[in-house]
Design an enzyme around this catalytic site. Sequence first.
Site, PDB file in Angstrom:
ATOM      1  N   CYS A  14      -6.097   8.700   4.988  1.00 36.16           N
ATOM      2  CA  CYS A  14      -6.765   9.044   3.826  1.00 36.16           C
ATOM      3  C   CYS A  14      -7.810   8.987   3.347  1.00 36.16           C
ATOM      4  O   CYS A  14      -8.406   8.221   2.275  1.00 36.16           O
ATOM      5  CB  CYS A  14      -5.402   8.664   2.798  1.00 36.16           C
ATOM      6  SG  CYS A  14      -3.433   8.357   4.410  1.00 36.16           S
ATOM      7  N   CYS A  17      -7.252   6.298  -0.388  1.00 33.33           N
ATOM      8  CA  CYS A  17      -7.257   5.491  -0.154  1.00 33.33           C
ATOM      9  C   CYS A  17      -7.271   4.826  -1.551  1.00 33.33           C
ATOM     10  O   CYS A  17      -9.374   3.749  -0.985  1.00 33.33           O
ATOM     11  CB  CYS A  17      -6.482   5.107   1.092  1.00 33.33           C
ATOM     12  SG  CYS A  17      -6.330   3.150   0.801  1.00 33.33           S
ATOM     13  N   GLY A  61      -2.414  -1.179   2.866  1.00 34.43           N
ATOM     14  CA  GLY A  61      -2.660  -0.464   4.219  1.00 34.43           C
ATOM     15  C   GLY A  61      -1.070  -0.157   5.312  1.00 34.43           C
ATOM     16  O   GLY A  61      -0.435   0.388   4.297  1.00 34.43           O
ATOM     17  N   CYS A 247       5.704  -0.891 -14.687  1.00 32.74           N
ATOM     18  CA  CYS A 247       4.850  -2.266 -14.916  1.00 32.74           C
ATOM     19  C   CYS A 247       4.356  -1.199 -15.981  1.00 32.74           C
ATOM     20  O   CYS A 247       3.314  -1.273 -16.867  1.00 32.74           O
ATOM     21  CB  CYS A 247       4.313  -3.064 -13.854  1.00 32.74           C
ATOM     22  SG  CYS A 247       3.718  -2.184 -12.945  1.00 32.74           S
ATOM     23  N   CYS A 268      -2.058  -8.105  -9.215  1.00 28.54           N
ATOM     24  CA  CYS A 268      -1.778  -6.356  -9.295  1.00 28.54           C
ATOM     25  C   CYS A 268      -2.094  -6.170  -8.224  1.00 28.54           C
ATOM     26  O   CYS A 268      -3.955  -6.004  -7.679  1.00 28.54           O
ATOM     27  CB  CYS A 268      -2.206  -6.660 -10.910  1.00 28.54           C
ATOM     28  SG  CYS A 268      -2.163  -4.043 -10.823  1.00 28.54           S
ATOM     29  N   ASP A 269      -1.473  -4.775  -7.819  1.00 33.67           N
ATOM     30  CA  ASP A 269      -2.466  -3.716  -6.140  1.00 33.67           C
ATOM     31  C   ASP A 269      -3.134  -3.577  -6.725  1.00 33.67           C
ATOM     32  O   ASP A 269      -4.195  -3.361  -5.950  1.00 33.67           O
ATOM     33  CB  ASP A 269      -0.967  -3.113  -6.159  1.00 33.67           C
ATOM     34  CG  ASP A 269      -1.087  -2.674  -4.554  1.00 33.67           C
ATOM     35  OD1 ASP A 269      -1.921  -3.637  -4.126  1.00 33.67           O
ATOM     36  OD2 ASP A 269      -0.707  -1.146  -4.577  1.00 33.67           O
TER      37      ASP A 269
END
Length: 411
Positions: A14, A17, A61, A247, A268-269
Amino acid sequence: MLVKPAGADCNLACDYCFYRPKKVLYPDAPCPRMTTSTLEKLVAHYMGMAGPNPIFAWQGGEPALMGLDFFRQVVELQQRFGRPGQVVGNGFQTNATLLDDGWARFFADYSFLVGVSLDGPQGLHDAHRRTPDGQGTWAAVMAGIEALRRHGVEFNVLCMVTQESVRQPEKLFRFFRHNEIHYVQFIPLVEPGPEPLSPAPFSIGAQEYAEFLCHMFDQWAAEWPAMHIREFDEFLTVYAGRPQISCTFQETCGSYCVVEHTGDVYTCDFMVEPQWKLGNLVEQPLGEILTSPLFEEFAGRKTVLSDKCKACEWLALCHGGCQKHRLIRSRSVAAPSYFCEAYRRFFRHSRRRFRKLSDRIVQQQSPSRVSSPKQVGSQGAPSRNAPCPCGSGTKYKHCCLGRGSSGQAAQ
């Protein structure tokens, strides 16, 4: 606990991403996979320190690259290390192209909540979500959804709001309604660009996102509660006197952490960066990692606000928004969110109807357990020393101020 057992590895490519570039953090692992020993330490540590409802969110992923046997092992370890009375939640965020009846049967057997990335109708979805050789993935995603349905798996959809879809909220809403997809989360697309302090060329703008939110809200409110849109549902709970769940709009960060395939733990992501690495659970106990001063520093950064934010009538609803969005055009985390004007316009547009809907909810609940929805967007939240509106009998600052829950499947 957000876990990336296959790291940034994915079977798709993508173009928007944000996580694929994280592969550079692990140059010696072109095909990252979490080992059995790392998985066992993760589950044992977390189950041992968690309360009655430990939640694992499996992401990437693409976590399905780990294969079904890996997740059978996950469940076995959760059962082995669980304490009496613990009820485990498992979320699984996937592009759904690898899902079949075997996966769906497993998810159904162990009550996994599945989040599917689907950007709407085929033309909108395939504009960005393609295979490495450029093929569209919409048909494969819809086939994966049908497998989930055949086995009664609970699922929701994560839809990225792109330059193609931001002007078509009605089309998106009707697509999801027509396909009986009742739980949707919309994510506005913005990423840092190649030039410092500028958004990536594929990002959407704040004003067009404001239009999207307002038009999507109008449809949602007109048919409520026929369709659940996460952002609107969560703001509605705030108007009904409950704590913010997301969040993004809580007062502080730190409601979850990220575990990479190696056992490295990050804050955090969106902050999987060397400066925000908290430690490695293979090398030290998870409880020790999560009480590190660095994690506290990261969580507290969200409370650093500009004068504009502090004076804003909507602060009790958004708390300045996501740290990531504050850093798109500024090096200071105190800067207003990239989407600040979008949220301000949306809050003005939606306030009256949120109040009406929340009144309907409040009337169905005990008056002693809810606050007046009139507080939100007019007088703001209760003062820190006022009685908490949840009815606990304690001060607001010691109860629901900044408190919420995590564990969503889609992020």
